[in-house]
Design a protein around this motif. Structure first.
Motif, PDB file in Angstrom:
ATOM      1  N   THR A 173      -6.885   0.687  10.781  1.00  0.00           N
ATOM      2  CA  THR A 173      -6.811  -0.446  11.715  1.00  0.00           C
ATOM      3  C   THR A 173      -6.054  -0.055  12.969  1.00  0.00           C
ATOM      4  N   TYR A 174      -4.970   0.689  12.771  1.00  0.00           N
ATOM      5  CA  TYR A 174      -4.155   1.149  13.895  1.00  0.00           C
ATOM      6  C   TYR A 174      -4.968   2.065  14.809  1.00  0.00           C
ATOM      7  N   ALA A 175      -5.721   2.991  14.212  1.00  0.00           N
ATOM      8  CA  ALA A 175      -6.536   3.928  14.993  1.00  0.00           C
ATOM      9  C   ALA A 175      -7.650   3.200  15.743  1.00  0.00           C
ATOM     10  N   ALA A 176      -8.229   2.180  15.102  1.00  0.00           N
ATOM     11  CA  ALA A 176      -9.329   1.434  15.724  1.00  0.00           C
ATOM     12  C   ALA A 176      -8.863   0.647  16.944  1.00  0.00           C
ATOM     13  N   GLN A 177      -7.576   0.374  17.003  1.00  0.00           N
ATOM     14  CA  GLN A 177      -7.026  -0.389  18.133  1.00  0.00           C
ATOM     15  C   GLN A 177      -6.449   0.536  19.210  1.00  0.00           C
ATOM     16  N   GLU A 178      -6.929   1.760  19.228  1.00  0.00           N
ATOM     17  CA  GLU A 178      -6.537   2.741  20.237  1.00  0.00           C
ATOM     18  C   GLU A 178      -5.058   3.087  20.178  1.00  0.00           C
ATOM     19  N   ARG A 179      -4.496   3.033  18.980  1.00  0.00           N
ATOM     20  CA  ARG A 179      -3.148   3.517  18.719  1.00  0.00           C
ATOM     21  C   ARG A 179      -2.111   2.967  19.700  1.00  0.00           C
ATOM     22  N   GLY A 180      -1.556   1.845  19.359  1.00  0.00           N
ATOM     23  CA  GLY A 180      -0.464   1.282  20.142  1.00  0.00           C
ATOM     24  C   GLY A 180       0.834   1.992  19.801  1.00  0.00           C
ATOM     25  N   MET A 210      -4.058  -5.437  18.209  1.00  0.00           N
ATOM     26  CA  MET A 210      -3.604  -4.543  17.143  1.00  0.00           C
ATOM     27  C   MET A 210      -2.611  -5.228  16.207  1.00  0.00           C
ATOM     28  N   ILE A 211      -1.651  -5.918  16.804  1.00  0.00           N
ATOM     29  CA  ILE A 211      -0.584  -6.517  16.016  1.00  0.00           C
ATOM     30  C   ILE A 211      -1.141  -7.505  14.998  1.00  0.00           C
ATOM     31  N   LEU A 217       4.286  -0.349  14.918  1.00  0.00           N
ATOM     32  CA  LEU A 217       3.675  -0.197  13.602  1.00  0.00           C
ATOM     33  C   LEU A 217       4.754  -0.164  12.528  1.00  0.00           C
ATOM     34  N   GLY A 218       5.823   0.580  12.797  1.00  0.00           N
ATOM     35  CA  GLY A 218       6.925   0.656  11.839  1.00  0.00           C
ATOM     36  C   GLY A 218       7.618  -0.682  11.654  1.00  0.00           C
ATOM     37  N   VAL A 219       7.814  -1.407  12.742  1.00  0.00           N
ATOM     38  CA  VAL A 219       8.468  -2.728  12.664  1.00  0.00           C
ATOM     39  C   VAL A 219       7.639  -3.685  11.820  1.00  0.00           C
ATOM     40  N   LEU A 220       6.341  -3.698  12.046  1.00  0.00           N
ATOM     41  CA  LEU A 220       5.465  -4.575  11.275  1.00  0.00           C
ATOM     42  C   LEU A 220       5.469  -4.197   9.798  1.00  0.00           C
ATOM     43  N   THR A 221       5.462  -2.888   9.521  1.00  0.00           N
ATOM     44  CA  THR A 221       5.426  -2.414   8.139  1.00  0.00           C
ATOM     45  C   THR A 221       6.700  -2.776   7.389  1.00  0.00           C
ATOM     46  N   VAL A 222       7.797  -2.897   8.105  1.00  0.00           N
ATOM     47  CA  VAL A 222       9.064  -3.288   7.482  1.00  0.00           C
ATOM     48  C   VAL A 222       9.191  -4.806   7.397  1.00  0.00           C
ATOM     49  N   ALA A 223       8.901  -5.488   8.505  1.00  0.00           N
ATOM     50  CA  ALA A 223       9.183  -6.918   8.596  1.00  0.00           C
ATOM     51  C   ALA A 223       8.294  -7.776   7.700  1.00  0.00           C
ATOM     52  N   ILE A 224       6.988  -7.555   7.747  1.00  0.00           N
ATOM     53  CA  ILE A 224       6.074  -8.444   7.024  1.00  0.00           C
ATOM     54  C   ILE A 224       6.221  -8.332   5.512  1.00  0.00           C
ATOM     55  N   PRO A 225       6.207  -7.120   4.930  1.00  0.00           N
ATOM     56  CA  PRO A 225       6.432  -7.043   3.482  1.00  0.00           C
ATOM     57  C   PRO A 225       7.799  -7.590   3.074  1.00  0.00           C
ATOM     58  N   SER A 226       8.826  -7.381   3.910  1.00  0.00           N
ATOM     59  CA  SER A 226      10.160  -7.894   3.578  1.00  0.00           C
ATOM     60  C   SER A 226      10.141  -9.412   3.457  1.00  0.00           C
ATOM     61  N   ILE A 227       9.476 -10.072   4.402  1.00  0.00           N
ATOM     62  CA  ILE A 227       9.401 -11.535   4.375  1.00  0.00           C
ATOM     63  C   ILE A 227       8.621 -12.008   3.152  1.00  0.00           C
ATOM     64  N   CYS A 228       7.501 -11.353   2.875  1.00  0.00           N
ATOM     65  CA  CYS A 228       6.675 -11.746   1.725  1.00  0.00           C
ATOM     66  C   CYS A 228       7.435 -11.556   0.409  1.00  0.00           C
ATOM     67  N   LEU A 229       8.128 -10.438   0.290  1.00  0.00           N
ATOM     68  CA  LEU A 229       8.881 -10.178  -0.939  1.00  0.00           C
ATOM     69  C   LEU A 229      10.064 -11.134  -1.067  1.00  0.00           C
TER      70      LEU A 229
END
Length: 203
Positions: A136-143, A1-2, A148-160
């Motif tokens: 994508t999250y749902a297809a991975q049986e919802r971890g 999922m990650i 999900l929140g950490v990834l949504t914050v961390a990855i865009p922050s690094i890219c920006l």
């Protein structure tokens, strides 16, 4: 999922778009500190939408399709407004200290943060990203929703932050009037162009 979700978020955040150009412009005008406000606004707005998808709030837009058109017009208006302010910032008095937020940014720091947060919420493109991440999250049986929140914050922050660093590289050009104005017209004009594309995508 990650891995799957990280790839979606990275592809969306690193590729050129309105968010990236606003962050780059802020960093070029006022340094990395000035880029913090738009980054926080962008990441917060994206997180709100991703969580909204997971909570099923997107069903509201399905019941009221007119809301999608309202969102599109609001996004267009915000992009035009921020684009014009960036263009005008190229003609601002550069002798003013960059510590003054109103001089170093196309909008004051808090206003820019709120504008970018609002832009994510009304931008149909960000809704598409949120829906893709949610699928994508749902297809991975919802971890873990926390992950999900950490990834949504961390990855865009690094890219920006990478785009902000690019703006910092350009900051010496801001000392020269012609270069500053050319940059402002290009960055602001790009945002206005994105607004035009939003209009065309809904026609």
């Amino acid at each position: 999922m990650i891995g799957s979700i990280a790839a979606v978020l990275f592809a969306a955040a690193i590729t050129p778009g309105p968010n990236n150009f606003v962050v780059m412009s802020a960093a070029a005008r006022g340094g990395l500190r000035s880029a913090v406000a738009p980054i926080v606004g962008i990441v917060s707005g994206t997180l709100v939408l991703v969580l909204a998808v997971e909570l099923g709030l997107t069903a509201v837009s399905a019941q009221w399709p007119a809301a999608v058109h309202v969102f599109r017009f609001l996004a267009v208006g915000l992009l035009f407004y921020i684009g014009i302010r960036i263009v005008l910032s190229g003609w601002a008095d550069n002798s003013a200290s960059l510590q003054d937020e109103d001089q170093s940014l196309p909008l004051g720091g808090m206003k820019l943060l709120l504008a970018m947060l609002a832009l994510q919420i009304v931008n149909p493109k960000t809704w598409v990203l949120a829906a893709t991440v949610g699928t994508t999250y749902a297809a991975q049986e919802r971890g873990s929703i926390v992950m999900l929140g950490v990834l949504t914050v961390a990855i865009p922050s690094i890219c920006l932050a990478v785009w902000a660093a690019g703006g910092l590289v350009l900051s010496p050009l801001m000392e020269r009037t012609i270069s500053r104005r050319v940059f402002a017209v290009c960055a602001g004009g790009t945002l206005i162009g994105f607004a035009g594309l939003l209009i065309l995508s809904g026609s």
